[in-house]
Design a protein around this motif. Structure first.
Motif, short mmCIF file in Angstrom:
data_model
loop_
_atom_site.label_atom_id
_atom_site.label_comp_id
_atom_site.label_asym_id
_atom_site.label_seq_id
_atom_site.Cartn_x
_atom_site.Cartn_y
_atom_site.Cartn_z
N ASP A 150 -28.12 70.28 -12.34
CA ASP A 150 -28.00 69.70 -14.05
C ASP A 150 -27.43 68.47 -14.09
N ILE A 151 -28.05 67.41 -14.78
CA ILE A 151 -27.52 66.22 -15.00
C ILE A 151 -27.17 66.10 -16.42
N PRO A 152 -25.86 65.79 -16.82
CA PRO A 152 -25.69 65.66 -17.95
C PRO A 152 -26.27 64.34 -19.02
N LEU A 153 -26.62 64.77 -20.15
CA LEU A 153 -27.38 63.65 -20.88
C LEU A 153 -26.43 63.39 -22.07
N GLY A 154 -25.52 64.10 -22.29
CA GLY A 154 -24.65 63.91 -23.56
C GLY A 154 -25.19 64.96 -24.70
N GLY A 155 -24.46 65.25 -25.53
CA GLY A 155 -24.75 65.83 -26.66
C GLY A 155 -24.96 67.57 -26.11
N LYS A 156 -24.52 68.02 -24.96
CA LYS A 156 -24.52 69.31 -24.41
C LYS A 156 -25.99 69.41 -23.85
N MET A 157 -26.72 68.55 -23.62
CA MET A 157 -28.19 68.58 -23.08
C MET A 157 -27.95 68.12 -21.65
N TYR A 158 -28.75 68.43 -20.79
CA TYR A 158 -28.93 68.36 -19.33
C TYR A 158 -30.32 68.17 -19.03
N LEU A 159 -30.44 67.28 -17.96
CA LEU A 159 -31.75 67.08 -17.14
C LEU A 159 -31.57 68.00 -16.00
N ASN A 160 -32.69 69.05 -15.83
CA ASN A 160 -32.60 69.91 -14.83
C ASN A 160 -33.52 69.87 -13.71
N PHE A 161 -33.24 69.87 -12.41
CA PHE A 161 -34.08 69.87 -11.25
C PHE A 161 -33.90 71.10 -10.49
N ASP A 162 -34.94 71.77 -10.14
CA ASP A 162 -34.60 73.42 -9.64
C ASP A 162 -35.70 73.50 -8.55
N VAL A 163 -35.62 74.24 -7.42
CA VAL A 163 -36.41 74.78 -6.50
C VAL A 163 -35.97 76.05 -6.15
N LYS A 164 -37.18 77.24 -6.23
CA LYS A 164 -36.76 78.40 -5.83
C LYS A 164 -37.88 78.98 -4.86
N LYS A 165 -37.33 79.65 -3.84
CA LYS A 165 -38.23 80.57 -3.16
C LYS A 165 -38.27 82.19 -3.58
N VAL A 166 -39.50 82.61 -3.73
CA VAL A 166 -39.56 84.02 -4.42
C VAL A 166 -40.25 84.64 -3.32
N TYR A 167 -39.83 85.92 -3.00
CA TYR A 167 -40.66 86.81 -1.91
C TYR A 167 -41.52 87.77 -2.90
N ILE A 168 -42.99 87.52 -3.03
CA ILE A 168 -43.62 88.29 -3.71
C ILE A 168 -44.89 88.88 -2.80
N ARG A 169 -44.86 90.07 -2.62
CA ARG A 169 -45.95 90.75 -1.92
C ARG A 169 -46.58 91.79 -2.28
N THR A 170 -47.99 91.99 -2.15
CA THR A 170 -48.82 93.21 -2.42
C THR A 170 -49.47 93.91 -1.51
N GLU A 171 -49.61 95.30 -1.52
CA GLU A 171 -50.56 95.85 -0.60
C GLU A 171 -52.19 95.84 -1.28
N VAL A 172 -53.18 95.33 -0.35
CA VAL A 172 -54.36 95.17 -0.79
C VAL A 172 -55.10 96.43 -0.46
N LEU A 173 -55.88 96.99 -1.46
CA LEU A 173 -56.58 98.10 -1.37
C LEU A 173 -58.24 97.89 -1.33
N SER A 174 -58.84 98.66 -0.49
CA SER A 174 -60.29 98.65 -0.56
C SER A 174 -60.70 100.12 -0.39
N GLY A 175 -61.49 100.64 -1.47
CA GLY A 175 -62.13 101.56 -1.63
C GLY A 175 -60.77 102.96 -1.62
N GLY A 176 -59.71 102.24 -2.51
CA GLY A 176 -58.38 103.21 -2.40
C GLY A 176 -57.58 103.27 -1.16
#
Length: 197
Positions: A150-176
């Motif tokens: 977070d980089i202060p811009l004044g007036g309680k406002m910030y410029l933000n740069f952010d990076v996230k790694k999120v682990y999202i996985r799902t089972e693939v189904l064919s015919g159930g």
């Protein structure tokens, strides 16, 4: 002359102290609005060569600071529509909603405020319209990692740069029946503005 210098120094320190006392302290809440690029890892154990398209998406984050260093952040967006392909051929579309809760540590620095975070993601898949007989498990739980500044811009406002790694996985189904795992595991690169109150 010495008395005048001492009087001037005393007056300056009193004025500075008064100004600092009048400056409102930052509250415990922070809201950020970001534009985020989602880049999918597309790991696939089904043998189908599955891929989910990358995209830009809006993000709203609400943080609560327990003190100047420790905070929690809830990461929110709206359901995001994606196209699922198999070796370049479209298999249809689906939506995912991935709220994430992060615990953060904010470092003290001059002119900017870096932070790191770790937490948990829950993703709900919906509006699944894939080729006949093909489906995915609707729920995914996984860890999430984060770093940003977070980089202060004044007036309680910030410029933000952010990076996230999120682990999202799902089972693939064919015919159930399960045919393998599809790992989206996206990297999320975000830029936006934050307000502290």
């Amino acid at each position: 002359m010495k008395k005048q210098v001492l009087a001037a120094a005393l007056l300056c320190s009193l004025v500075a102290g008064t100004a600092m006392a009048q400056q409102p302290a930052e509250g415990p809440w922070m809201v950020r609005v970001r534009a985020v690029h989602l880049g999918s890892t597309n790991g696939d154990s089904t043998g189908l060569g599955l891929e989910l398209n990358d995209k830009w998406m809006p993000e709203v984050d609400i943080s609560y600071f327990f003190n100047k260093n420790v905070a929690v952040e809830l990461v929110l967006t709206v359901p995001q529509k994606h196209t699922l392909t198999s070796r370049g051929t479209s298999l249809g579309t689906l939506k995912h909603l991935p709220p994430t809760l992060m615990a953060q540590y904010h470092f003290e620095a001059t002119g900017f405020k870096p932070y790191v975070g770790a937490g948990v993601n829950y993703t709900r898949f919906s509006s699944v319209n894939l080729s006949p007989g093909l489906d995915v498990d609707r729920n995914s739980w996984g860890p999430a990692l984060q770093a940003g500044v977070d980089i202060p811009l004044g007036g309680k406002m910030y410029l933000n740069f952010d990076v996230k790694k999120v682990y999202i996985r799902t089972e693939v189904l064919s015919g159930g029946a399960g045919v393998g795992k599809f790992r989206i595991d996206p990297v999320l690169l975000g830029v936006g503005l934050g307000w502290r109150f």
